[in-house]
Design a protein around this motif. Structure first.
Motif, PDB file in Angstrom:
ATOM      1  N   LEU A   1       5.281  -5.615  -3.399  1.00 15.31           N
ATOM      2  CA  LEU A   1       5.274  -7.040  -3.708  1.00 15.31           C
ATOM      3  C   LEU A   1       3.854  -7.573  -3.810  1.00 15.31           C
ATOM      4  N   VAL A   2       2.988  -7.107  -2.933  1.00 13.59           N
ATOM      5  CA  VAL A   2       1.585  -7.532  -2.986  1.00 13.59           C
ATOM      6  C   VAL A   2       0.962  -7.124  -4.317  1.00 13.59           C
ATOM      7  N   ILE A   3       1.254  -5.919  -4.775  1.00 14.81           N
ATOM      8  CA  ILE A   3       0.710  -5.444  -6.052  1.00 14.81           C
ATOM      9  C   ILE A   3       1.204  -6.315  -7.201  1.00 14.81           C
ATOM     10  N   TYR A   4       2.491  -6.592  -7.216  1.00 15.03           N
ATOM     11  CA  TYR A   4       3.084  -7.380  -8.299  1.00 15.03           C
ATOM     12  C   TYR A   4       2.459  -8.768  -8.387  1.00 15.03           C
ATOM     13  N   PHE A   5       2.377  -9.454  -7.264  1.00 13.79           N
ATOM     14  CA  PHE A   5       1.862 -10.822  -7.289  1.00 13.79           C
ATOM     15  C   PHE A   5       0.346 -10.859  -7.436  1.00 13.79           C
ATOM     16  N   ALA A   6      -0.334  -9.795  -7.029  1.00 10.87           N
ATOM     17  CA  ALA A   6      -1.777  -9.724  -7.283  1.00 10.87           C
ATOM     18  C   ALA A   6      -2.053  -9.638  -8.781  1.00 10.87           C
TER      19      ALA A   6
ATOM     20  N   LEU B   1      -4.798  -5.580   6.129  1.00 13.92           N
ATOM     21  CA  LEU B   1      -3.924  -4.403   6.058  1.00 13.92           C
ATOM     22  C   LEU B   1      -2.514  -4.673   6.566  1.00 13.92           C
ATOM     23  N   SER B   2      -2.160  -5.927   6.798  1.00 14.43           N
ATOM     24  CA  SER B   2      -0.821  -6.230   7.308  1.00 14.43           C
ATOM     25  C   SER B   2       0.291  -5.761   6.369  1.00 14.43           C
ATOM     26  N   PRO B   3       0.121  -5.818   5.013  1.00 10.37           N
ATOM     27  CA  PRO B   3       1.186  -5.281   4.152  1.00 10.37           C
ATOM     28  C   PRO B   3       1.450  -3.792   4.379  1.00 10.37           C
ATOM     29  N   LEU B   4       0.404  -3.036   4.727  1.00 12.58           N
ATOM     30  CA  LEU B   4       0.582  -1.611   4.997  1.00 12.58           C
ATOM     31  C   LEU B   4       1.429  -1.411   6.246  1.00 12.58           C
ATOM     32  N   PHE B   5       1.092  -2.109   7.318  1.00 15.73           N
ATOM     33  CA  PHE B   5       1.836  -1.961   8.562  1.00 15.73           C
ATOM     34  C   PHE B   5       3.265  -2.486   8.421  1.00 15.73           C
ATOM     35  N   LEU B   6       3.428  -3.571   7.663  1.00 17.50           N
ATOM     36  CA  LEU B   6       4.769  -4.109   7.444  1.00 17.50           C
ATOM     37  C   LEU B   6       5.614  -3.128   6.640  1.00 17.50           C
TER      38      LEU B   6
END
Length: 229
Positions: free
Chosen positions: A180-185, A6-11
C-alpha cells in the motif's frame, strides 16, 4: 540517504506472521482431513478453498467487505463486542489469511496424498496412537511439502494488496503495509519512497525463495546420501 520510517515493514511482517499461523494450522488440518476422505460435495469444498487463488484480489476484498463490513452478517455480530475490522490492521490480517490459504492448502494436500498409508498402518499395529503416528511418521514425510506451502503462503501474505486495500484501507501508522505504501507513494509522485520500499519487498521475496530452494536441495542431497549408505 533516505530517512524512511520502517513501521510499514514491521506492520507487514506482523500481519503476515499472524495470518500464516492461522493458515498453517487450518491448512494442514483440513488437508489431512480431506486427503483421506471421499464424499459428495468434496470437490465443491476444495474449489471454494482455492477460489481466492484465481479471483482478482479486489473481488476477494469486496466479498470480505460484504461479510465483515458494518452491514455484513459477521461484521454486525463483531460490532456487538466492539471489534472493528474495517480500516484496522486486523482487517489486513483477515485479507492475508484468505488470499494465502489456497497456497498452504494445495501444498499440504499434495503432500498428504503422497504418503503410503501402509507406513502409518504399520505404526498403528505396533501400538502407537494416531497422534504419535502423525508426529513421528506422517509429519516428517510431508514436512518438505508443508514447508514449501508455508513459505509461499507467507510471501503471498506479505505482498497482499487488493483485498487489504478494500477491507483495511490505507491509514498511515495503522494499515500502511508495504504494498500500500508503494502504491500511494507512486500516486503522490514520491518515487524515491516507492523505490525504497520496492527494494525492501523484492529483497524479502527473493531471499525467501532462495532460502526455500537451498533448503529443498540440501535435504534432497542428504536423502540421496543416506540412501547410498
Amino acid at each position: 540517504m533516505i530517512n524512511e520510517n520502517l513501521s510499514p515493514l514491521f506492520l507487514s511482517l506482523k500481519i503476515a506472521g499472524l495470518s500464516i499461523i492461522f493458515v498453517f494450522i487450518t491448512g494442514v488440518f483440513l488437508a489431512r482431513f480431506l486427503s483421506r476422505r471421499e464424499f459428495f460435495g468434496k470437490n465443491v469444498i476444495e474449489a471454494l478453498f482455492l477460489l481466492p487463488l484465481v479471483l482478482p484480489p479486489t473481488v476477494v476484498g469486496f466479498g470480505l467487505l460484504l461479510i465483515f463490513g458494518k452491514n455484513g452478517f459477521i461484521g454486525q455480530w463483531l460490532l456487538k463486542y466492539d471489534i472493528q475490522l474495517i480500516f484496522d490492521w486486523k482487517g489486513a490480517v483477515i485479507a492475508s489469511i484468505i488470499v494465502s490459504f489456497p497456497l498452504m492448502y494445495q501444498s499440504a494436500s499434495g503432500a498428504f496424498k503422497t504418503i503410503d498409508e501402509r507406513l502409518e498402518n504399520a505404526a498403528l499395529t505396533m501400538g502407537a496412537s494416531k497422534w504419535r503416528v502423525f508426529l513421528t511418521v506422517t509429519l516428517p514425510l510431508v514436512w518438505p511439502g508443508l514447508l514449501s506451502g508455508l513459505v509461499l503462503a507467507f510471501a503471498r501474505a506479505l505482498g497482499e494488496f487488493g483485498a487489504t486495500l478494500m477491507l483495511a484501507g490505507y491509514i498511515p501508522g495503522r494499515t500502511d503495509t508495504i504494498p500500500l505504501v508503494i502504491y500511494f507513494a507512486v500516486e503522490n509522485g514520491e518515487m524515491e519512497k516507492a523505490y525504497f520500499w520496492v527494494a525492501i519487498i523484492v529483497a524479502l521475496g527473493f531471499s525467501t525463495i532462495m532460502w526455500l530452494n537451498w533448503w529443498t536441495k540440501h535435504n534432497v542431497r542428504r536423502f540421496e546420501y543416506e540412501e547410498k549408505k
